[in-house]
Enzyme design. Structure first.
Site, PDB file in Angstrom:
ATOM      1  N   GLU A  51     -31.749  15.796 -27.835  1.00  0.00           N
ATOM      2  CA  GLU A  51     -32.213  15.302 -26.534  1.00  0.00           C
ATOM      3  C   GLU A  51     -31.062  15.518 -25.564  1.00  0.00           C
ATOM      4  OE1 GLU A  51     -35.163  13.982 -25.659  1.00  0.00           O
ATOM      5  OE2 GLU A  51     -36.103  13.970 -27.636  1.00  0.00           O
TER       6      GLU A  51
ATOM      7  N   CYS B  20     -30.731  10.810 -17.625  1.00  0.00           N
ATOM      8  CA  CYS B  20     -30.906  12.217 -18.012  1.00  0.00           C
ATOM      9  C   CYS B  20     -32.038  12.887 -17.251  1.00  0.00           C
ATOM     10  CB  CYS B  20     -31.143  12.323 -19.506  1.00  0.00           C
ATOM     11  SG  CYS B  20     -32.525  11.324 -20.066  1.00  0.00           S
TER      12      CYS B  20
HETATM   13  P1  NAD Z   1     -21.452  10.694 -25.012  1.00  0.00           P
HETATM   14  O1  NAD Z   1     -20.144  11.208 -24.496  1.00  0.00           O
HETATM   15  O2  NAD Z   1     -21.618   9.243 -25.234  1.00  0.00           O
HETATM   16  O3  NAD Z   1     -21.764  11.511 -26.318  1.00  0.00           O
HETATM   17  C1  NAD Z   1     -22.942  11.323 -27.073  1.00  0.00           C
HETATM   18  C2  NAD Z   1     -22.554  11.086 -28.517  1.00  0.00           C
HETATM   19  O4  NAD Z   1     -21.874  12.227 -29.038  1.00  0.00           O
HETATM   20  C3  NAD Z   1     -21.611   9.893 -28.706  1.00  0.00           C
HETATM   21  O5  NAD Z   1     -22.114   9.090 -29.756  1.00  0.00           O
HETATM   22  C4  NAD Z   1     -20.287  10.539 -29.052  1.00  0.00           C
HETATM   23  O6  NAD Z   1     -19.523   9.761 -29.930  1.00  0.00           O
HETATM   24  C5  NAD Z   1     -20.696  11.825 -29.707  1.00  0.00           C
HETATM   25  N1  NAD Z   1     -19.668  12.853 -29.547  1.00  0.00           N
HETATM   26  C6  NAD Z   1     -18.940  13.121 -28.420  1.00  0.00           C
HETATM   27  N2  NAD Z   1     -18.097  14.159 -28.634  1.00  0.00           N
HETATM   28  C7  NAD Z   1     -18.292  14.560 -29.912  1.00  0.00           C
HETATM   29  C8  NAD Z   1     -17.729  15.600 -30.725  1.00  0.00           C
HETATM   30  N3  NAD Z   1     -16.798  16.428 -30.253  1.00  0.00           N
HETATM   31  N4  NAD Z   1     -18.184  15.701 -31.999  1.00  0.00           N
HETATM   32  C9  NAD Z   1     -19.116  14.895 -32.478  1.00  0.00           C
HETATM   33  N5  NAD Z   1     -19.695  13.897 -31.744  1.00  0.00           N
HETATM   34  C10 NAD Z   1     -19.291  13.731 -30.494  1.00  0.00           C
HETATM   35  O7  NAD Z   1     -22.631  11.090 -24.029  1.00  0.00           O
HETATM   36  P2  NAD Z   1     -22.736  12.334 -23.066  1.00  0.00           P
HETATM   37  O8  NAD Z   1     -22.910  13.580 -23.843  1.00  0.00           O
HETATM   38  O9  NAD Z   1     -21.716  12.289 -21.987  1.00  0.00           O
HETATM   39  O10 NAD Z   1     -24.148  11.957 -22.407  1.00  0.00           O
HETATM   40  C11 NAD Z   1     -24.541  12.503 -21.223  1.00  0.00           C
HETATM   41  C12 NAD Z   1     -25.446  13.697 -21.459  1.00  0.00           C
HETATM   42  O11 NAD Z   1     -26.550  13.287 -22.237  1.00  0.00           O
HETATM   43  C13 NAD Z   1     -26.036  14.245 -20.184  1.00  0.00           C
HETATM   44  O12 NAD Z   1     -26.050  15.639 -20.262  1.00  0.00           O
HETATM   45  C14 NAD Z   1     -27.463  13.705 -20.192  1.00  0.00           C
HETATM   46  O13 NAD Z   1     -28.376  14.458 -19.467  1.00  0.00           O
HETATM   47  C15 NAD Z   1     -27.749  13.706 -21.650  1.00  0.00           C
HETATM   48  N6  NAD Z   1     -28.776  12.737 -21.950  1.00  0.00           N
HETATM   49  C16 NAD Z   1     -29.966  13.171 -22.424  1.00  0.00           C
HETATM   50  C17 NAD Z   1     -30.981  12.259 -22.679  1.00  0.00           C
HETATM   51  C18 NAD Z   1     -32.302  12.687 -23.207  1.00  0.00           C
HETATM   52  O14 NAD Z   1     -33.051  11.808 -23.597  1.00  0.00           O
HETATM   53  N7  NAD Z   1     -32.612  13.955 -23.242  1.00  0.00           N
HETATM   54  C19 NAD Z   1     -30.743  10.907 -22.468  1.00  0.00           C
HETATM   55  C20 NAD Z   1     -29.505  10.502 -21.995  1.00  0.00           C
HETATM   56  C21 NAD Z   1     -28.515  11.420 -21.754  1.00  0.00           C
END
Ligand code: NAD
Length: 440
Positions: free
Chosen positions: A216, A250
């Protein structure tokens, strides 16, 4: 005195797998029992979660309940109402060559031990809604909250074990090292919400074990505004949808795409709507959220000079506050148009007519959501037919994801797979084909 060493990821997964193998998570009673307990957690301890969400994101209690806690309660209720139906085996017609006494059907089997990795922006909802589906499907589940929303992560790590079957549901907190260690384990499904760069890391790790993934992800979701639309209504709906959770949604409209005359007419109406919806000083309104951390604050304030400020533009680093901001005269090549904004900045970009707008959308990654404000049925139909996006919203941003009977997910760069309602149950199940032919 002995000090307990924290359970290692491999041990947690082994423990969950041992539980799954006993068959304990499979009966419908266990599934509905866990969903009811989760519901109790949300109703009895909703205020704890709301306080954590306020600490992490400045979310007001009203917004926390509306977009995270009550949202998940509704998802649970919908699942409890329909789970029997969803799980009913589906008969399939049998071809004549197998004989009149043969029967065939498909049925949903749980997958086993599944991993849910959640992001920080709706740190409760985006962990709990997939959990609802994983439990409904009869799996053992490991959930990993986002370390960037530490208060919510800690609240979930405290509350979930107090309500749910701890041999079948585990919470592992932590950042990159812990997630990396988890991803080395074999799961039967990985459900990841977050950005595409980490999505690729998740998918690579999953490939090692041939584990299916749901990703997602995000991206830039356009809001197309047609000529001749009631712009006061458009402005009001954009001001509500875009600036919810300070734009860290998102499916928030990322930018407005319209023709130059409509853009000029929309500017003052957006300024008015922002003030009407968020107050003259959103910083002190008590209802308007904050940016998750300094890194994102700095990234976002760096985008503020990509255009002329129509409304907002103010920021306060100490308070991680950025005012709801609308930018006009934005060049499609400017920084604000080169990345997902994921914050309270709404650029208006112009395109040449409907053909130009469709080309503009199709020249970029397939968005998670596409919003269309148009009175013309022909325009709406053309955009539906000529573009691809995870979801399509006519006239109202964000709302499609609140319809439990619609699949929620992306396509292309915005993700793969979907969930909510029965689609969550299907995501966390294997649809098994069964044929039965009597022996005599
Ligand atoms: P985040 O930084 O919290 O990361 C998400 C998860 O990935 C966390 O649990 C984190 O620990 C893990 N993570 C981070 N770096 C990692 C790595 N190198 N290796 C393994 N795991 C790792 O969240 P984010 O990515 O900043 O979230 C924002 C993004 O998410 C935006 O692009 C947004 O559009 C997208 N998003 C999508 C939805 C959806 O439902 N499609 C919903 C919310 C957010």
């Amino acid at each position: 005195m002995t000090t307990a060493t924290p359970e290692q990821p491999a041990d947690v997964v082994a423990r969950l797998r041992a539980t799954f193998r006993t068959g304990r998570t499979k009966p419908a009673d266990w599934r509905t029992g866990q969903l009811r307990r989760l519901r109790e957690m949300l109703t009895e301890r909703g205020d704890d979660l709301a306080a954590a969400l306020h600490a992490d994101l400045g979310k007001s209690a009203r917004e926390a309940y509306r977009t995270e806690i009550d949202f998940t309660v509704r998802e649970i209720d919908h699942t409890l109402d329909h789970l029997d139906d969803w799980l009913r085996p589906e008969p399939a017609p049998v071809p004549a060559h197998l004989g009149a006494d043969a029967r065939a059907w498909s049925q949903y089997d749980p997958l086993g031990v599944v991993l849910v990795i959640a992001p920080w922006n709706y740190p409760a909802q985006l962990l709990l809604a997939p959990l609802v589906g994983a439990l409904a499907a009869g799996n053992a589940v490991l959930v990993k909250p986002s370390e960037l929303a530490p208060a919510t992560s800690a609240a979930l790590a405290r509350l979930l074990p107090a309500y749910l079957d701890t041999d079948a549901v585990a919470v592992v907190e932590g950042g990159i090292p812990q997630t990396t260690a988890l991803l080395a384990e074999r799961f039967d499904h990985i459900f990841y919400t977050g950005n595409g760069a980490v999505g690729r890391i998740v998918m690579r790790a999953a490939a090692e074990h041939l584990t299916p993934v749901t990703l997602e992800l995000g991206g830039k979701s356009p809001a197309f505004v047609d000529r001749g639309t009631d712009l006061a209504v458009v402005a009001d709906r954009l001001a509500r949808g875009k600036f919810l959770n300070a734009g860290q949604t998102c499916v928030a409209p990322d930018y407005v795409l319209t023709d130059p005359e409509t853009a000029a007419a929309l500017e003052p109406l957006l300024a008015e709507a922002v003030e009407k919806v968020h107050g003259a000083d959103p910083q002190t309104s008590g209802e308007y959220g904050r940016i998750i951390n300094e890194r994102h604050f700095d990234r976002l304030t760096g985008l503020l000079d990509s255009g002329r400020v129509v409304v907002g533009g103010r920021s306060d680093r100490q308070d991680k506050y950025i005012a709801p901001t609308v930018l006009a005269d934005v060049d499609p090549a400017s920084p604000v148009m080169r990345e997902e904004i994921f914050g309270p900045i709404l650029p208006i970009v112009t395109a040449d007519g409907l053909d130009g707008a469709i080309a503009f959308i199709n020249d970029r990654d397939k968005p998670l959501a596409l919003y269309v404000f148009s009175e013309s049925e022909e325009t709406r139909a053309r955009i539906a037919a000529e573009t691809s996006s995870g979801g399509l919203g006519y006239g109202l941003p964000l709302a499609h994801l609140t319809v439990s009977d619609l699949p929620f997910g992306g396509v292309g760069e915005s993700g793969m797979g979907n969930y909510h309602g029965r689609y969550s149950m299907e995501t966390f199940s294997h649809r098994k084909a069964v044929l039965e032919k009597p022996l005599s």
